[in-house]
Design a protein around this motif. Structure first.
Motif, PDB file in Angstrom:
ATOM      1  N   LEU A 172       0.822  -1.211   0.000  1.00  0.00           N
ATOM      2  CA  LEU A 172       0.000   0.000   0.000  1.00  0.00           C
ATOM      3  C   LEU A 172       0.858   1.264   0.000  1.00  0.00           C
ATOM      4  CD1 LEU A 172      -2.728  -1.199   2.508  1.00  0.00           C
ATOM      5  CD2 LEU A 172      -3.041  -0.783   0.054  1.00  0.00           C
ATOM      6  N   VAL A 173       1.911   1.263   0.808  1.00  0.00           N
ATOM      7  CA  VAL A 173       2.807   2.425   0.869  1.00  0.00           C
ATOM      8  C   VAL A 173       3.504   2.623  -0.477  1.00  0.00           C
ATOM      9  CG1 VAL A 173       4.915   3.309   1.944  1.00  0.00           C
ATOM     10  CG2 VAL A 173       3.105   2.352   3.371  1.00  0.00           C
ATOM     11  N   ASP A 174       3.912   1.529  -1.095  1.00  0.00           N
ATOM     12  CA  ASP A 174       4.568   1.624  -2.408  1.00  0.00           C
ATOM     13  C   ASP A 174       3.640   2.203  -3.471  1.00  0.00           C
ATOM     14  OD1 ASP A 174       6.895   0.586  -1.356  1.00  0.00           O
ATOM     15  OD2 ASP A 174       6.667  -1.404  -2.265  1.00  0.00           O
ATOM     16  N   ARG A 175       2.314   2.046  -3.266  1.00  0.00           N
ATOM     17  CA  ARG A 175       1.342   2.609  -4.202  1.00  0.00           C
ATOM     18  C   ARG A 175       0.952   4.038  -3.845  1.00  0.00           C
ATOM     19  NH1 ARG A 175      -3.298  -1.482  -4.363  1.00  0.00           N
ATOM     20  NH2 ARG A 175      -2.091  -3.187  -3.571  1.00  0.00           N
ATOM     21  N   GLY A 176       1.597   4.600  -2.806  1.00  0.00           N
ATOM     22  CA  GLY A 176       1.358   5.995  -2.472  1.00  0.00           C
ATOM     23  C   GLY A 176       0.469   6.249  -1.277  1.00  0.00           C
ATOM     24  N   THR A 177       0.038   5.209  -0.602  1.00  0.00           N
ATOM     25  CA  THR A 177      -0.802   5.384   0.577  1.00  0.00           C
ATOM     26  C   THR A 177       0.081   5.804   1.757  1.00  0.00           C
ATOM     27  OG1 THR A 177      -2.212   3.593  -0.227  1.00  0.00           O
ATOM     28  CG2 THR A 177      -2.474   4.225   2.082  1.00  0.00           C
ATOM     29  N   PRO A 178      -0.300   6.834   2.486  1.00  0.00           N
ATOM     30  CA  PRO A 178       0.479   7.219   3.675  1.00  0.00           C
ATOM     31  C   PRO A 178       0.560   6.047   4.660  1.00  0.00           C
ATOM     32  CG  PRO A 178      -1.116   8.917   3.136  1.00  0.00           C
ATOM     33  CD  PRO A 178      -1.434   7.729   2.260  1.00  0.00           C
ATOM     34  N   ILE A 179       1.652   5.941   5.368  1.00  0.00           N
ATOM     35  CA  ILE A 179       1.899   4.778   6.225  1.00  0.00           C
ATOM     36  C   ILE A 179       0.813   4.581   7.284  1.00  0.00           C
ATOM     37  CG2 ILE A 179       3.429   5.881   7.904  1.00  0.00           C
ATOM     38  CD1 ILE A 179       5.124   3.213   7.603  1.00  0.00           C
ATOM     39  N   GLU A 180       0.352   5.658   7.901  1.00  0.00           N
ATOM     40  CA  GLU A 180      -0.709   5.527   8.917  1.00  0.00           C
ATOM     41  C   GLU A 180      -1.982   4.964   8.294  1.00  0.00           C
ATOM     42  OE1 GLU A 180      -0.846   6.084  12.252  1.00  0.00           O
ATOM     43  OE2 GLU A 180       1.271   6.617  12.411  1.00  0.00           O
ATOM     44  N   ALA A 181      -2.344   5.466   7.099  1.00  0.00           N
ATOM     45  CA  ALA A 181      -3.540   4.975   6.414  1.00  0.00           C
ATOM     46  C   ALA A 181      -3.348   3.524   5.982  1.00  0.00           C
ATOM     47  CB  ALA A 181      -3.853   5.853   5.204  1.00  0.00           C
ATOM     48  N   ALA A 182      -2.167   3.185   5.496  1.00  0.00           N
ATOM     49  CA  ALA A 182      -1.878   1.810   5.084  1.00  0.00           C
ATOM     50  C   ALA A 182      -2.035   0.857   6.268  1.00  0.00           C
ATOM     51  CB  ALA A 182      -0.472   1.703   4.496  1.00  0.00           C
ATOM     52  N   CYS A 183      -1.532   1.259   7.405  1.00  0.00           N
ATOM     53  CA  CYS A 183      -1.647   0.424   8.598  1.00  0.00           C
ATOM     54  C   CYS A 183      -3.100   0.234   8.996  1.00  0.00           C
ATOM     55  CB  CYS A 183      -0.831   1.012   9.749  1.00  0.00           C
ATOM     56  SG  CYS A 183       0.958   0.877   9.478  1.00  0.00           S
ATOM     57  N   ARG A 184      -3.876   1.291   8.926  1.00  0.00           N
ATOM     58  CA  ARG A 184      -5.300   1.194   9.279  1.00  0.00           C
ATOM     59  C   ARG A 184      -6.042   0.280   8.304  1.00  0.00           C
ATOM     60  NH1 ARG A 184      -8.591   0.286  12.935  1.00  0.00           N
ATOM     61  NH2 ARG A 184     -10.622   1.213  12.708  1.00  0.00           N
ATOM     62  N   ILE A 185      -5.726   0.404   7.026  1.00  0.00           N
ATOM     63  CA  ILE A 185      -6.350  -0.450   6.012  1.00  0.00           C
ATOM     64  C   ILE A 185      -6.036  -1.920   6.291  1.00  0.00           C
ATOM     65  CG2 ILE A 185      -6.230  -1.137   3.567  1.00  0.00           C
ATOM     66  CD1 ILE A 185      -5.886   1.935   2.970  1.00  0.00           C
ATOM     67  N   VAL A 186      -4.782  -2.216   6.584  1.00  0.00           N
ATOM     68  CA  VAL A 186      -4.382  -3.604   6.834  1.00  0.00           C
ATOM     69  C   VAL A 186      -5.071  -4.140   8.090  1.00  0.00           C
ATOM     70  CG1 VAL A 186      -2.432  -5.127   7.354  1.00  0.00           C
ATOM     71  CG2 VAL A 186      -2.204  -3.369   5.598  1.00  0.00           C
ATOM     72  N   ILE A 187      -5.170  -3.314   9.117  1.00  0.00           N
ATOM     73  CA  ILE A 187      -5.873  -3.729  10.342  1.00  0.00           C
ATOM     74  C   ILE A 187      -7.329  -4.057  10.020  1.00  0.00           C
ATOM     75  CG2 ILE A 187      -6.778  -2.886  12.561  1.00  0.00           C
ATOM     76  CD1 ILE A 187      -4.048  -1.348  12.822  1.00  0.00           C
ATOM     77  N   LEU A 188      -7.984  -3.196   9.252  1.00  0.00           N
ATOM     78  CA  LEU A 188      -9.385  -3.429   8.893  1.00  0.00           C
ATOM     79  C   LEU A 188      -9.539  -4.674   8.018  1.00  0.00           C
ATOM     80  CD1 LEU A 188     -10.517   0.245   8.281  1.00  0.00           C
ATOM     81  CD2 LEU A 188     -11.222  -1.252  10.161  1.00  0.00           C
ATOM     82  N   GLU A 189      -8.614  -4.873   7.089  1.00  0.00           N
ATOM     83  CA  GLU A 189      -8.664  -6.082   6.262  1.00  0.00           C
ATOM     84  C   GLU A 189      -8.535  -7.332   7.127  1.00  0.00           C
ATOM     85  OE1 GLU A 189      -6.726  -4.491   2.041  1.00  0.00           O
ATOM     86  OE2 GLU A 189      -5.417  -5.423   3.529  1.00  0.00           O
ATOM     87  N   ASP A 190      -7.623  -7.289   8.088  1.00  0.00           N
ATOM     88  CA  ASP A 190      -7.400  -8.422   8.974  1.00  0.00           C
ATOM     89  C   ASP A 190      -8.646  -8.690   9.827  1.00  0.00           C
ATOM     90  OD1 ASP A 190      -5.446 -10.418   9.732  1.00  0.00           O
ATOM     91  OD2 ASP A 190      -5.287  -9.392  11.664  1.00  0.00           O
ATOM     92  N   GLN A 191      -9.267  -7.631  10.334  1.00  0.00           N
ATOM     93  CA  GLN A 191     -10.485  -7.785  11.129  1.00  0.00           C
ATOM     94  C   GLN A 191     -11.622  -8.353  10.279  1.00  0.00           C
ATOM     95  OE1 GLN A 191     -10.980  -3.800  12.627  1.00  0.00           O
ATOM     96  NE2 GLN A 191      -9.765  -4.207  14.464  1.00  0.00           N
ATOM     97  N   LEU A 192     -11.738  -7.889   9.044  1.00  0.00           N
ATOM     98  CA  LEU A 192     -12.774  -8.391   8.147  1.00  0.00           C
ATOM     99  C   LEU A 192     -12.556  -9.878   7.857  1.00  0.00           C
ATOM    100  CD1 LEU A 192     -15.203  -8.042   6.278  1.00  0.00           C
ATOM    101  CD2 LEU A 192     -13.608  -7.265   4.502  1.00  0.00           C
ATOM    102  N   GLU A 193     -11.333 -10.269   7.589  1.00  0.00           N
ATOM    103  CA  GLU A 193     -11.025 -11.677   7.330  1.00  0.00           C
ATOM    104  C   GLU A 193     -11.396 -12.550   8.528  1.00  0.00           C
ATOM    105  OE1 GLU A 193      -7.030 -14.286   6.691  1.00  0.00           O
ATOM    106  OE2 GLU A 193      -7.167 -12.424   5.546  1.00  0.00           O
ATOM    107  N   GLU A 194     -11.070 -12.082   9.718  1.00  0.00           N
ATOM    108  CA  GLU A 194     -11.403 -12.837  10.933  1.00  0.00           C
ATOM    109  C   GLU A 194     -12.914 -12.919  11.119  1.00  0.00           C
ATOM    110  OE1 GLU A 194     -10.869 -14.889  14.653  1.00  0.00           O
ATOM    111  OE2 GLU A 194      -9.757 -14.716  12.785  1.00  0.00           O
ATOM    112  N   ALA A 195     -13.631 -11.827  10.884  1.00  0.00           N
ATOM    113  CA  ALA A 195     -15.095 -11.834  11.013  1.00  0.00           C
ATOM    114  C   ALA A 195     -15.719 -12.789  10.002  1.00  0.00           C
ATOM    115  CB  ALA A 195     -15.644 -10.423  10.832  1.00  0.00           C
ATOM    116  N   GLN A 196     -15.191 -12.814   8.792  1.00  0.00           N
ATOM    117  CA  GLN A 196     -15.715 -13.722   7.777  1.00  0.00           C
ATOM    118  C   GLN A 196     -15.442 -15.177   8.154  1.00  0.00           C
ATOM    119  OE1 GLN A 196     -13.725 -11.965   4.379  1.00  0.00           O
ATOM    120  NE2 GLN A 196     -15.615 -10.985   3.700  1.00  0.00           N
TER     121      GLN A 196
END
Length: 116
Positions: A70-94
């Motif tokens: 995500l950072v390599d694609r231009g996403t700020p590091i804080e936003a990238a971290c939040r996105i990954v956390i949300l993706e991980d939470q979604l995967e666990e919920a599923q």
């Protein structure tokens, strides 16, 4: 001899903190500063060796690799971290939801017509 080795089971464990910061950074093609930054953003929390050095698991390296994408694609590091956390939470919920569905289906199959 492998059975006598206390590490034999741990090397296959995704949560075992097997990698030093330098090795983890090398594997990810990034810098130790990037790993420290995602740690400060609370994306991953490396365990510490007895000497206080950060140690990373394979699971943590996969999470860090996703943040790096995500950072390599231009996403700020804080936003990238939040996105990954949300993706991980979604995967666990599923995963949990799928378990509930399997259990509900098994319960309805066992109590359905002709089950008495």
């Amino acid at each position: 001899m492998a059975a006598d080795n206390p590490l034999s089971g741990r090397l296959d464990d995704d949560d075992y903190p097997a990698y030093t910061m330098g090795r983890a950074a090398e594997m990810l093609g990034t810098t130790p500063a990037f790993l420290r930054a995602i740690g400060e953003a609370r994306l991953i929390t490396p365990l510490r060796s007895e000497g206080g050095h950060r140690r990373y698991s394979r699971y943590q390296l996969r999470i860090a690799a996703r943040a790096r994408e995500l950072v390599d694609r231009g996403t700020p590091i804080e936003a990238a971290c939040r996105i990954v956390i949300l993706e991980d939470q979604l995967e666990e919920a599923q995963r949990i939801n799928a378990e509930y569905r399997r259990a509900a289906k098994a319960a309805s199959d066992s109590s359905g017509p002709g089950s008495s």
